[in-house]
Design a protein around this motif. Sequence first.
Motif, PDB file in Angstrom:
ATOM      1  N   UNK A 135      -3.849   6.330  -3.660  1.00  0.00           N
ATOM      2  CA  UNK A 135      -3.581   7.685  -4.148  1.00  0.00           C
ATOM      3  C   UNK A 135      -3.782   8.735  -3.065  1.00  0.00           C
ATOM      4  N   UNK A 136      -4.849   8.600  -2.277  1.00  0.00           N
ATOM      5  CA  UNK A 136      -5.079   9.592  -1.218  1.00  0.00           C
ATOM      6  C   UNK A 136      -4.064   9.425  -0.091  1.00  0.00           C
ATOM      7  N   UNK A 137      -3.687   8.204   0.219  1.00  0.00           N
ATOM      8  CA  UNK A 137      -2.661   8.000   1.252  1.00  0.00           C
ATOM      9  C   UNK A 137      -1.342   8.641   0.828  1.00  0.00           C
ATOM     10  N   UNK A 138      -0.951   8.422  -0.428  1.00  0.00           N
ATOM     11  CA  UNK A 138       0.286   9.026  -0.923  1.00  0.00           C
ATOM     12  C   UNK A 138       0.200  10.547  -0.880  1.00  0.00           C
ATOM     13  N   UNK A 186       2.706   1.945  -1.381  1.00  0.00           N
ATOM     14  CA  UNK A 186       2.496   3.195  -2.113  1.00  0.00           C
ATOM     15  C   UNK A 186       3.292   3.213  -3.418  1.00  0.00           C
ATOM     16  N   UNK A 187       4.526   2.712  -3.380  1.00  0.00           N
ATOM     17  CA  UNK A 187       5.352   2.699  -4.584  1.00  0.00           C
ATOM     18  C   UNK A 187       4.779   1.780  -5.648  1.00  0.00           C
ATOM     19  N   UNK A 191       2.602   5.754  -9.103  1.00  0.00           N
ATOM     20  CA  UNK A 191       3.842   6.003  -9.839  1.00  0.00           C
ATOM     21  C   UNK A 191       4.573   7.234  -9.322  1.00  0.00           C
ATOM     22  N   UNK A 192       3.818   8.286  -9.012  1.00  0.00           N
ATOM     23  CA  UNK A 192       4.457   9.516  -8.542  1.00  0.00           C
ATOM     24  C   UNK A 192       5.188   9.292  -7.222  1.00  0.00           C
ATOM     25  N   UNK A 289      -4.917  -4.556   1.836  1.00  0.00           N
ATOM     26  CA  UNK A 289      -3.845  -4.430   0.842  1.00  0.00           C
ATOM     27  C   UNK A 289      -2.476  -4.039   1.371  1.00  0.00           C
ATOM     28  N   UNK A 290      -2.377  -3.554   2.618  1.00  0.00           N
ATOM     29  CA  UNK A 290      -1.057  -3.138   3.138  1.00  0.00           C
ATOM     30  C   UNK A 290      -0.623  -4.186   4.155  1.00  0.00           C
ATOM     31  N   UNK A 291      -0.092  -5.278   3.656  1.00  0.00           N
ATOM     32  CA  UNK A 291       0.285  -6.403   4.515  1.00  0.00           C
ATOM     33  C   UNK A 291       1.779  -6.663   4.399  1.00  0.00           C
ATOM     34  N   UNK A 292       2.354  -7.104   5.503  1.00  0.00           N
ATOM     35  CA  UNK A 292       3.785  -7.356   5.523  1.00  0.00           C
ATOM     36  C   UNK A 292       4.144  -8.605   6.303  1.00  0.00           C
ATOM     37  N   UNK A 293       5.427  -8.874   6.328  1.00  0.00           N
ATOM     38  CA  UNK A 293       5.980 -10.095   6.906  1.00  0.00           C
ATOM     39  C   UNK A 293       7.095  -9.726   7.862  1.00  0.00           C
TER      40      UNK A 293
END
Length: 356
Positions: A135-138, A186-187, A191-192, A289-293
């Motif tokens: 929420x704070x990052x968004x 973030x999405x 929700x916002x 939690x913010x992991x990618x490939x």
Amino acid sequence: MRNWRSTTAVLAVIPLLATACDAEAQGEGGDLSADLTGAGATFPNPLFQDWQYEYAFEQPGVHINYQSIGSGGGIEQFLQDTVDFGSSERYLDDDELDAARDQRGCDPIQFPVIFGSVVPAVDNPDLEGLVLDAATLAAIFDREITSYDDEAIAELNPDMDLPDQEIVPVHRSDGSGTTYVFTNYLSHEVEEWDEEYGAHTEIDWAEGTVGGQGNEGVAGGVLQNEGGFGYLNQSYIQEEDDLYPVSVINADGNAIEPTLEATTAASDEAEIPEDYRFDINDVGGEGFPIAGTNWIFAYECGYDDDTAEALRDYWTWATQTEEADELAVELGYAPMGPELKERVAGEIERINVEDE
């Protein structure tokens, strides 16, 4: 800690120079000969440069030219058939798969090769150890939160003396898989954000944010703007002494530092379907939690024999060998596990299968 900035230009050139040397100058080498071109994500570029350099000792006749232009550019060049392989932190969607088939006349192939985290970072040493949530990052990138001493940030950091300093959010200005990983998180969580921005490689960012080309440009934007705050690939953070990573609260409510172990823990939670199209969401435990490939794109047809053999050999070496894994870990990437490696080996064998 190596300074990645001081070695980038050298690493970008070494693979081309080294592979131009004869086998005698590099030691024993293989018998393959091909010029491979690839383009795409900046996310794996430090690792790709190291892989290319080391692989040249295995196969000095294979010259690999990888252009780090961003995931959007990698997808575009792959679909335009101007490269032998593409690279992206976002998998190809249905329309892109159809476009690839129309372009080449056979099925495209996409397979994962490595995992990594996308890490929020600041330039202020007084903020080392800062903890944020989705929420704070968004709110920071939506410009709802504009100061480091905002109440929402203070609640997450009760023991930190937060400065009364404006936050300058820095984002990727190019089509970027790193942006996709960040905005997908973030999405999924806010929700916002999903309603206003969604998850894409390119975003119509809020006014008051600053753009930078590639991970390098974002790092520069954070360092050059007082109060800079950006998101970067994990390897860029660990190679830059003046950037301080932010811990992020995961699905279990744990504040997680973006370590290699935390990236590995996140990748272990990924459910990977047969078509390899997946996102890493709802990461708990000790996972960041913010992991990618990173995905590689190739085709089942259309290569000459030498190119196809070299593509299969290189990506087999990169995804299946202990040496390649060690290089990945050194730079802060998480290699695939044994079961996924075995599956990916089968995908690599599909390269040019229709022409053989």
